[in-house]
Scaffold this motif. Structure first.
Motif, PDB file in Angstrom:
ATOM      1  N   LEU A  15     115.972  33.730  83.936  1.00  0.00           N
ATOM      2  CA  LEU A  15     114.649  34.029  84.464  1.00  0.00           C
ATOM      3  C   LEU A  15     113.604  33.963  83.355  1.00  0.00           C
ATOM      4  N   ILE A  16     112.434  33.439  83.704  1.00  0.00           N
ATOM      5  CA  ILE A  16     111.289  33.435  82.806  1.00  0.00           C
ATOM      6  C   ILE A  16     110.166  34.203  83.494  1.00  0.00           C
ATOM      7  N   LEU A  17     109.606  35.173  82.789  1.00  0.00           N
ATOM      8  CA  LEU A  17     108.445  35.929  83.260  1.00  0.00           C
ATOM      9  C   LEU A  17     107.284  35.539  82.357  1.00  0.00           C
ATOM     10  N   SER A  18     106.232  34.955  82.919  1.00  0.00           N
ATOM     11  CA  SER A  18     105.148  34.460  82.079  1.00  0.00           C
ATOM     12  C   SER A  18     103.783  34.940  82.553  1.00  0.00           C
ATOM     13  N   ASP A  19     102.984  35.384  81.580  1.00  0.00           N
ATOM     14  CA  ASP A  19     101.592  35.712  81.844  1.00  0.00           C
ATOM     15  C   ASP A  19     100.873  34.423  82.226  1.00  0.00           C
ATOM     16  N   VAL A  20      99.877  34.534  83.083  1.00  0.00           N
ATOM     17  CA  VAL A  20      99.100  33.369  83.496  1.00  0.00           C
ATOM     18  C   VAL A  20      98.075  33.008  82.427  1.00  0.00           C
ATOM     19  N   ASN A  21      97.297  33.998  81.979  1.00  0.00           N
ATOM     20  CA  ASN A  21      96.191  33.724  81.063  1.00  0.00           C
ATOM     21  C   ASN A  21      96.594  33.965  79.615  1.00  0.00           C
ATOM     22  N   MET A  22      96.706  32.864  78.879  1.00  0.00           N
ATOM     23  CA  MET A  22      97.035  32.917  77.447  1.00  0.00           C
ATOM     24  C   MET A  22      96.166  31.884  76.751  1.00  0.00           C
ATOM     25  N   PRO A  23      95.819  32.136  75.486  1.00  0.00           N
ATOM     26  CA  PRO A  23      95.030  31.136  74.760  1.00  0.00           C
ATOM     27  C   PRO A  23      95.846  29.859  74.544  1.00  0.00           C
ATOM     28  N   GLY A  24      95.146  28.762  74.423  1.00  0.00           N
ATOM     29  CA  GLY A  24      95.844  27.483  74.256  1.00  0.00           C
ATOM     30  C   GLY A  24      96.388  27.052  75.608  1.00  0.00           C
ATOM     31  N   MET A  25      97.707  26.919  75.685  1.00  0.00           N
ATOM     32  CA  MET A  25      98.346  26.524  76.929  1.00  0.00           C
ATOM     33  C   MET A  25      98.521  27.754  77.827  1.00  0.00           C
ATOM     34  N   SER A  26      97.989  27.686  79.036  1.00  0.00           N
ATOM     35  CA  SER A  26      98.099  28.814  79.965  1.00  0.00           C
ATOM     36  C   SER A  26      99.502  28.862  80.577  1.00  0.00           C
ATOM     37  N   GLY A  27      99.786  29.962  81.240  1.00  0.00           N
ATOM     38  CA  GLY A  27     101.059  30.084  81.945  1.00  0.00           C
ATOM     39  C   GLY A  27     101.194  29.058  83.058  1.00  0.00           C
ATOM     40  N   ILE A  28     100.080  28.747  83.712  1.00  0.00           N
ATOM     41  CA  ILE A  28     100.102  27.732  84.780  1.00  0.00           C
ATOM     42  C   ILE A  28     100.438  26.362  84.193  1.00  0.00           C
ATOM     43  N   GLU A  29      99.970  26.072  82.982  1.00  0.00           N
ATOM     44  CA  GLU A  29     100.305  24.803  82.318  1.00  0.00           C
ATOM     45  C   GLU A  29     101.747  24.822  81.807  1.00  0.00           C
ATOM     46  N   LEU A  30     102.217  25.994  81.400  1.00  0.00           N
ATOM     47  CA  LEU A  30     103.607  26.140  80.945  1.00  0.00           C
ATOM     48  C   LEU A  30     104.587  25.927  82.089  1.00  0.00           C
ATOM     49  N   LEU A  31     104.233  26.404  83.249  1.00  0.00           N
ATOM     50  CA  LEU A  31     105.137  26.422  84.397  1.00  0.00           C
ATOM     51  C   LEU A  31     105.828  25.086  84.696  1.00  0.00           C
ATOM     52  N   PRO A  32     105.101  23.982  84.906  1.00  0.00           N
ATOM     53  CA  PRO A  32     105.811  22.729  85.208  1.00  0.00           C
ATOM     54  C   PRO A  32     106.657  22.221  84.035  1.00  0.00           C
ATOM     55  N   ARG A  33     106.234  22.523  82.823  1.00  0.00           N
ATOM     56  CA  ARG A  33     107.012  22.088  81.649  1.00  0.00           C
ATOM     57  C   ARG A  33     108.319  22.864  81.546  1.00  0.00           C
ATOM     58  N   ALA A  34     108.249  24.171  81.800  1.00  0.00           N
ATOM     59  CA  ALA A  34     109.463  24.988  81.777  1.00  0.00           C
ATOM     60  C   ALA A  34     110.388  24.578  82.917  1.00  0.00           C
ATOM     61  N   ARG A  35     109.824  24.317  84.100  1.00  0.00           N
ATOM     62  CA  ARG A  35     110.627  23.906  85.258  1.00  0.00           C
ATOM     63  C   ARG A  35     111.276  22.536  85.011  1.00  0.00           C
ATOM     64  N   LYS A  36     110.558  21.654  84.308  1.00  0.00           N
ATOM     65  CA  LYS A  36     111.133  20.340  84.002  1.00  0.00           C
ATOM     66  C   LYS A  36     112.284  20.486  83.021  1.00  0.00           C
ATOM     67  N   ALA A  37     112.092  21.342  82.012  1.00  0.00           N
ATOM     68  CA  ALA A  37     113.144  21.553  81.007  1.00  0.00           C
ATOM     69  C   ALA A  37     114.350  22.264  81.606  1.00  0.00           C
ATOM     70  N   ARG A  38     114.108  23.209  82.494  1.00  0.00           N
ATOM     71  CA  ARG A  38     115.186  24.007  83.094  1.00  0.00           C
ATOM     72  C   ARG A  38     114.911  24.219  84.585  1.00  0.00           C
ATOM     73  N   PRO A  39     115.152  23.200  85.418  1.00  0.00           N
ATOM     74  CA  PRO A  39     114.865  23.329  86.847  1.00  0.00           C
ATOM     75  C   PRO A  39     115.692  24.413  87.531  1.00  0.00           C
TER      76      PRO A  39
END
Length: 132
Positions: free
Chosen positions: A56-80
């Motif tokens: 499981l990954i728990l991620s904040d949405v609002n972060m400087p640089g890459m947001s959690g929303i931007e992280l989401l598809p990348r994390a899902r691609k790496a570990r669907p």
């Protein structure tokens, strides 16, 4: 081998809060928690984590640089196979649909309802490892 939950939040006090809230589970080795303070650091940890451990990954949405929303598809691609639950401080009508559309398995609003999150983690543990 203990299950692993990755918590991603740019605020350093979040790690201590999660350690306090889940101290019983962590002491009992029900699961391990790792913490990343940025989306790029989270992606590194996702790539380095043993496949069977990360559940499981728990991620904040609002972060400087890459947001959690931007992280989401990348994390899902790496570990669907690994669900991502987003955490936000904002109760707006746009965040939930955006997160779900990007592949989030759920969304929690701060302040986090830790009993509800504990139940969600329990369900994810059961799904990944079978009932304890």
């Amino acid at each position: 081998m203990s299950a692993l939950i990755l918590v991603v939040d740019d605020e350093p006090d979040v790690a201590e809060l999660f350690r306090q809230q889940f101290r019983k589970e962590l002491r009992a080795s029900r699961f391990d928690m790792e913490f990343a303070q940025s989306a790029p650091e989270a992606l590194e940890r996702v790539g380095a984590a043993e496949a069977a451990r990360l559940i499981l990954i728990l991620s904040d949405v609002n972060m400087p640089g890459m947001s959690g929303i931007e992280l989401l598809p990348r994390a899902r691609k790496a570990r669907p196979d690994v669900p991502v639950i987003m955490i936000t401080a904002y109760r707006d009508s746009e965040t939930r649909p955006k997160a779900i559309e990007a592949g989030a398995a759920g969304l929690f609003t701060k302040p986090i309802d830790f009993p509800e999150l504990r139940g969600e983690i329990g369900r994810r543990l059961d799904a990944a490892t079978g009932p304890q």
